[in-house]
Design a protein around this motif. Sequence first.
Motif, mmCIF file in Angstrom:
data_model
loop_
_atom_site.group_PDB
_atom_site.id
_atom_site.type_symbol
_atom_site.label_atom_id
_atom_site.label_comp_id
_atom_site.label_asym_id
_atom_site.label_seq_id
_atom_site.Cartn_x
_atom_site.Cartn_y
_atom_site.Cartn_z
ATOM 1 N N TYR A 153 0.692 -1.172 0.135
ATOM 2 C CA TYR A 153 -0.082 0.075 -0.113
ATOM 3 C C TYR A 153 0.857 1.301 0.194
ATOM 4 O O TYR A 153 1.967 1.121 0.589
ATOM 5 C CB TYR A 153 -1.023 0.050 1.215
ATOM 6 N N PHE A 166 0.059 -5.478 8.846
ATOM 7 C CA PHE A 166 0.918 -4.352 8.222
ATOM 8 C C PHE A 166 2.330 -4.236 8.892
ATOM 9 O O PHE A 166 2.614 -4.354 9.993
ATOM 10 C CB PHE A 166 0.324 -2.937 8.268
ATOM 11 N N PHE A 179 -7.912 5.030 11.267
ATOM 12 C CA PHE A 179 -8.333 4.931 9.903
ATOM 13 C C PHE A 179 -9.577 3.973 9.740
ATOM 14 O O PHE A 179 -9.406 2.809 10.191
ATOM 15 C CB PHE A 179 -7.150 4.424 9.049
ATOM 16 N N LEU A 210 -8.296 -3.145 0.301
ATOM 17 C CA LEU A 210 -8.811 -2.473 1.406
ATOM 18 C C LEU A 210 -8.797 -0.864 0.627
ATOM 19 O O LEU A 210 -7.758 -0.301 0.019
ATOM 20 C CB LEU A 210 -8.199 -2.369 2.635
ATOM 21 N N ALA A 219 -1.549 12.984 4.913
ATOM 22 C CA ALA A 219 -2.718 13.626 5.325
ATOM 23 C C ALA A 219 -3.818 12.544 4.423
ATOM 24 O O ALA A 219 -4.992 13.339 4.144
ATOM 25 C CB ALA A 219 -3.247 14.912 4.786
ATOM 26 N N GLU A 220 -3.615 11.372 3.851
ATOM 27 C CA GLU A 220 -4.417 10.619 3.087
ATOM 28 C C GLU A 220 -4.403 9.317 3.703
ATOM 29 O O GLU A 220 -3.333 8.991 4.377
ATOM 30 C CB GLU A 220 -3.912 10.708 1.634
ATOM 31 N N GLY A 221 -5.305 8.248 3.327
ATOM 32 C CA GLY A 221 -5.194 6.983 3.865
ATOM 33 C C GLY A 221 -4.328 6.219 2.657
ATOM 34 O O GLY A 221 -4.183 6.794 1.493
ATOM 35 N N PRO A 222 -4.005 4.877 3.173
ATOM 36 C CA PRO A 222 -3.083 4.123 2.393
ATOM 37 C C PRO A 222 -4.094 3.768 1.098
ATOM 38 O O PRO A 222 -5.394 3.418 1.512
ATOM 39 C CB PRO A 222 -2.793 2.896 3.129
ATOM 40 N N LYS A 269 -11.575 15.029 10.759
ATOM 41 C CA LYS A 269 -10.163 14.551 10.257
ATOM 42 C C LYS A 269 -9.457 15.023 11.316
ATOM 43 O O LYS A 269 -8.245 14.378 11.764
ATOM 44 C CB LYS A 269 -9.999 15.753 9.293
ATOM 45 N N PHE A 297 -4.223 0.741 -2.224
ATOM 46 C CA PHE A 297 -3.646 -0.522 -2.553
ATOM 47 C C PHE A 297 -2.805 -0.268 -3.851
ATOM 48 O O PHE A 297 -3.141 0.493 -4.777
ATOM 49 C CB PHE A 297 -4.712 -1.532 -2.886
ATOM 50 N N PHE A 323 3.599 0.707 2.744
ATOM 51 C CA PHE A 323 3.602 -0.390 3.614
ATOM 52 C C PHE A 323 3.556 -1.733 2.937
ATOM 53 O O PHE A 323 2.659 -1.975 2.022
ATOM 54 C CB PHE A 323 2.349 -0.098 4.219
ATOM 55 N N PHE A 382 -9.133 2.869 2.075
ATOM 56 C CA PHE A 382 -9.127 3.534 3.594
ATOM 57 C C PHE A 382 -9.588 5.076 3.291
ATOM 58 O O PHE A 382 -9.685 5.680 2.290
ATOM 59 C CB PHE A 382 -7.486 3.811 3.830
ATOM 60 N N GLY A 383 -10.112 5.406 4.474
ATOM 61 C CA GLY A 383 -10.597 6.778 4.400
ATOM 62 C C GLY A 383 -9.194 7.484 4.756
ATOM 63 O O GLY A 383 -8.067 6.900 4.938
ATOM 64 N N SER A 384 -9.408 8.856 4.917
ATOM 65 C CA SER A 384 -8.224 9.828 5.091
ATOM 66 C C SER A 384 -7.632 9.748 6.492
ATOM 67 O O SER A 384 -6.524 10.339 6.657
ATOM 68 C CB SER A 384 -8.322 11.115 4.560
ATOM 69 N N LYS A 439 4.326 4.575 16.846
ATOM 70 C CA LYS A 439 5.345 3.804 16.028
ATOM 71 C C LYS A 439 5.116 3.541 14.729
ATOM 72 O O LYS A 439 6.102 2.859 14.122
ATOM 73 C CB LYS A 439 5.555 2.561 16.739
ATOM 74 N N LYS A 440 3.982 4.119 14.204
ATOM 75 C CA LYS A 440 3.467 3.886 12.742
ATOM 76 C C LYS A 440 2.908 2.735 12.337
ATOM 77 O O LYS A 440 2.657 2.436 11.115
ATOM 78 C CB LYS A 440 4.629 4.269 11.717
ATOM 79 N N PHE A 441 2.664 1.472 13.252
ATOM 80 C CA PHE A 441 2.206 0.473 12.833
ATOM 81 C C PHE A 441 0.548 0.633 12.536
ATOM 82 O O PHE A 441 0.150 1.323 13.488
ATOM 83 C CB PHE A 441 2.175 -0.494 13.842
ATOM 84 N N LEU A 442 0.102 0.176 11.634
ATOM 85 C CA LEU A 442 -1.303 0.204 11.304
ATOM 86 C C LEU A 442 -2.069 -1.275 11.815
ATOM 87 O O LEU A 442 -1.770 -2.279 11.269
ATOM 88 C CB LEU A 442 -1.609 0.082 9.843
ATOM 89 N N LYS A 484 5.561 -1.284 9.302
ATOM 90 C CA LYS A 484 5.494 0.214 9.834
ATOM 91 C C LYS A 484 5.751 1.193 8.618
ATOM 92 O O LYS A 484 5.754 2.421 8.932
ATOM 93 C CB LYS A 484 6.229 0.406 10.918
ATOM 94 N N LYS A 510 1.040 5.169 0.644
ATOM 95 C CA LYS A 510 0.293 6.355 1.439
ATOM 96 C C LYS A 510 0.915 7.845 1.429
ATOM 97 O O LYS A 510 2.063 7.878 1.660
ATOM 98 C CB LYS A 510 0.258 6.066 2.990
#
Lengths: 113, 114
Positions: A36, A103, B90, B103, A41-44, B9, A46, A89, B105-107, B40-43, A105, A38
């Motif tokens: 993915y 996922f 998210f 998937l 300010a946006e979502g990931p 947001k 695909f 990601f 995703f939203g922002s 830590k940036k993990f989703l 990081k 990213k």
Amino acid sequence: DQQVKQNSPSLSVQEGRISILNCDYTNSMFDYFLWYKKYPAEGPTFLISISSIKDKNEDGRFTVFLNKSAKHLSLHIVPSQPGDSAVYFCAASPWGGSEKLVFGKGTKLTVNP
Amino acid sequence: DTAVSQTPKYLVTQMGNDKSIKCEQNLGHDTMYWYKQDSKKFLKIMFSYNNKELIINETVPNRFSPKSPDKAHLNLHINSLELGDSAVYFCASSRDRGRNEKLFFGSGTQLSVL
């Protein structure tokens, strides 16, 4: 316990060159992998995926390579463009539903003009 | 026309407050999710709903409660907010639960608990 590892937090390349983003996984039950992308300010979103029955999948400038024995996959972007600058990601899934997706990081790629 | 939209947001609030984040998808998908991206940036997945039914509830405090009034909406309500809840949340959706499903995703909602 990091089952999906992206050990390089950042990568910088020149426009036109190849970008190689790496991902390692520890769970031998993972057999489906996705990347993915990213933007801030946006979502990931695909990008590309690969099943464990393959060792390569290509989509335009993006190619994902899978080395099951090494539990390693990589994303190649050729040629790199400034618009590719984003966080990438790696994600992995064992057999089962989409809710089992794990996922990493992320690696921040910067493509310099 | 945004496929997966979440509001607000940005959310800045005091410890102990209750807040909600709303999510809507117009893709006709059957499955929706809440993910948390911590410092830590993990989703990490928190909840997954398929056709309004809870499929998975990862180990999250029961202060977090998802609500799915219909297939197109999955809201997240958080009671008694704590400092450690500060993160980006998210919402996402997919056509169904297949593991090869993309998937969307939203922002994201950046939650800051002071």
